[in-house]
Design an enzyme around this catalytic site. Sequence first.
Site, PDB file in Angstrom:
ATOM      1  CG  ASP A   1      -2.073   0.942   1.117  1.00 52.62           C
ATOM      2  OD1 ASP A   1      -2.398   1.368  -0.011  1.00 52.62           O
ATOM      3  OD2 ASP A   1      -2.661   1.279   2.171  1.00 52.62           O
ATOM      4  N   GLY A   2       0.302   2.327  -0.564  1.00 51.70           N
ATOM      5  CA  GLY A   2       0.946   3.643  -0.487  1.00 51.70           C
ATOM      6  C   GLY A   2       1.497   4.179  -1.805  1.00 51.70           C
TER       7      GLY A   2
ATOM      8  N   GLY B   1      -0.086   5.602  -4.343  1.00 53.96           N
ATOM      9  CA  GLY B   1      -0.681   6.898  -4.697  1.00 53.96           C
ATOM     10  C   GLY B   1      -0.045   8.022  -3.897  1.00 53.96           C
TER      11      GLY B   1
ATOM     12  CG  HIS C   1      -0.254   2.049  -9.169  1.00 54.22           C
ATOM     13  ND1 HIS C   1      -0.495   1.749  -7.848  1.00 54.22           N
ATOM     14  CD2 HIS C   1      -1.344   2.753  -9.589  1.00 54.22           C
ATOM     15  CE1 HIS C   1      -1.686   2.238  -7.494  1.00 54.22           C
ATOM     16  NE2 HIS C   1      -2.203   2.859  -8.525  1.00 54.22           N
TER      17      HIS C   1
ATOM     18  CG  LEU D   1       9.143 -17.546  -3.748  1.00 57.30           C
ATOM     19  CD1 LEU D   1       8.814 -17.551  -2.264  1.00 57.30           C
ATOM     20  CD2 LEU D   1       9.898 -16.266  -4.079  1.00 57.30           C
TER      21      LEU D   1
HETATM   22  C1  IPE Z   1      -5.434  -2.696  -0.205  1.00 58.29           C
HETATM   23  O1  IPE Z   1      -5.100  -1.352  -0.354  1.00 58.29           O
HETATM   24  C2  IPE Z   1      -5.371  -3.372  -1.553  1.00 58.29           C
HETATM   25  C3  IPE Z   1      -4.040  -3.499  -2.137  1.00 58.29           C
HETATM   26  C4  IPE Z   1      -2.915  -3.150  -1.585  1.00 58.29           C
HETATM   27  C5  IPE Z   1      -4.005  -4.080  -3.449  1.00 58.29           C
HETATM   28  P1  IPE Z   1      -6.223  -0.229  -0.517  1.00 58.29           P
HETATM   29  O2  IPE Z   1      -5.508   1.060  -0.665  1.00 58.29           O
HETATM   30  O3  IPE Z   1      -7.167  -0.606  -1.591  1.00 58.29           O
HETATM   31  O4  IPE Z   1      -6.998  -0.319   0.884  1.00 58.29           O
HETATM   32  P2  IPE Z   1      -7.817   0.770   1.662  1.00 58.29           P
HETATM   33  O5  IPE Z   1      -8.788   1.377   0.695  1.00 58.29           O
HETATM   34  O6  IPE Z   1      -6.836   1.799   2.151  1.00 58.29           O
HETATM   35  O7  IPE Z   1      -8.459   0.025   2.789  1.00 58.29           O
HETATM   36  C1  IPE Z   2      -1.575   0.346  -3.375  1.00 51.24           C
HETATM   37  O1  IPE Z   2      -1.399   1.721  -3.452  1.00 51.24           O
HETATM   38  C2  IPE Z   2      -1.822  -0.288  -4.724  1.00 51.24           C
HETATM   39  C3  IPE Z   2      -3.220  -0.658  -4.975  1.00 51.24           C
HETATM   40  C4  IPE Z   2      -4.184  -0.608  -4.108  1.00 51.24           C
HETATM   41  C5  IPE Z   2      -3.545  -1.166  -6.298  1.00 51.24           C
HETATM   42  P1  IPE Z   2      -2.622   2.733  -3.428  1.00 51.24           P
HETATM   43  O2  IPE Z   2      -3.026   3.003  -4.847  1.00 51.24           O
HETATM   44  O3  IPE Z   2      -3.707   2.244  -2.556  1.00 51.24           O
HETATM   45  O4  IPE Z   2      -1.927   4.028  -2.809  1.00 51.24           O
HETATM   46  P2  IPE Z   2      -2.489   4.964  -1.661  1.00 51.24           P
HETATM   47  O5  IPE Z   2      -2.908   4.079  -0.531  1.00 51.24           O
HETATM   48  O6  IPE Z   2      -3.648   5.702  -2.256  1.00 51.24           O
HETATM   49  O7  IPE Z   2      -1.349   5.837  -1.318  1.00 51.24           O
HETATM   50 MG    MG Z   3      -4.094   2.422  -0.582  1.00 57.52          MG
END
Ligand code: IPE
Ligand code: IPE
Ligand code: MG
Length: 243
Positions: free
Chosen positions: A22-23, A25, A40, A134
């Site tokens: 996550d993170g 964006g 991404h 793996l």
């Molecule tokens: C969870 O992250 C899904 C993935 C990492 C693919 P999200 O960004 O979608 O989750 P929320 O919306 O913060 O719960």
């Molecule tokens: C995780 O990063 C990737 C996916 C959920 C596909 P995000 O796109 O959720 O990035 P943030 O959480 O908005 O920073």
């Molecule tokens: Mg996210």
Amino acid sequence: MADLREIDTAKPVPRHVAIIMDGNGRWAQQHKLRSRLQGHEAGAESVRAALRACDALHVRYLTLFAFSYENWKRPKDETDGLMRLLSRFIEDNIGELMERGIRLRAIGRLDLMPADTRAVLDAAIARSRGNAKLDLVLALSYGARQELVDAARSIAAAVQEGGLSPAAITEQTIASRLYAPDVPDPDLLIRTSGEFRVSNFLLWQISYTELYVAPVLWPDFREEHFYDAVRDYQRRDRRYGGR
Ligand code: IPE
Ligand code: IPE
Ligand code: MG
């Protein structure tokens, strides 16, 4: 931050690590980039770093939450971009996966994915089927509640056909109908970007998984962060309700 030499290999190393990546964006925003997709895209190197860490520690299964069922709610340009990046990642890395004995697998509602991405994915899964060092399990279009719904449907069908009586349903009946029934439950679940939630990931399988939240955004995640998580894991006392 820990490096490989700080991991005590005499202590248990997780056999199965799962990661909520996550993170991306927020990383793009932090770097003042025009599009979240650039975050991404940068995350691909972090996946490679996680694979190198698994290799070094002899982790047997790595499950990565790459795209959730709920992520289909995002704007089409982002979901299209993510699917394109996924195809590209597989095409760019399949040679190395083969060299390093990595078997690619996928869990989720894969029927919702675009046909061209699905074709690239299926080809890599088929090609790497014989690899056994793996298992890299990609959770794509994946939601744990949807997985449990699919398991419930399969059990209901077996009951209806007369092959199964409701009284005979056990934990094993459910576990055997999940998307990857042969994969053991994760020992360690890492979530990046400092969020303390599970976001519909592997709900059944993480009943006794050790949780670790890393503050780092996914595109900044490297081997040292993985080793930090493993070092933390080695300090845990897993009791499973016993004493
Ligand atoms: C969870 O992250 C899904 C993935 C990492 C693919 P999200 O960004 O979608 O989750 P929320 O919306 O913060 O719960
Ligand atoms: C995780 O990063 C990737 C996916 C959920 C596909 P995000 O796109 O959720 O990035 P943030 O959480 O908005 O920073
Ligand atoms: Mg996210």
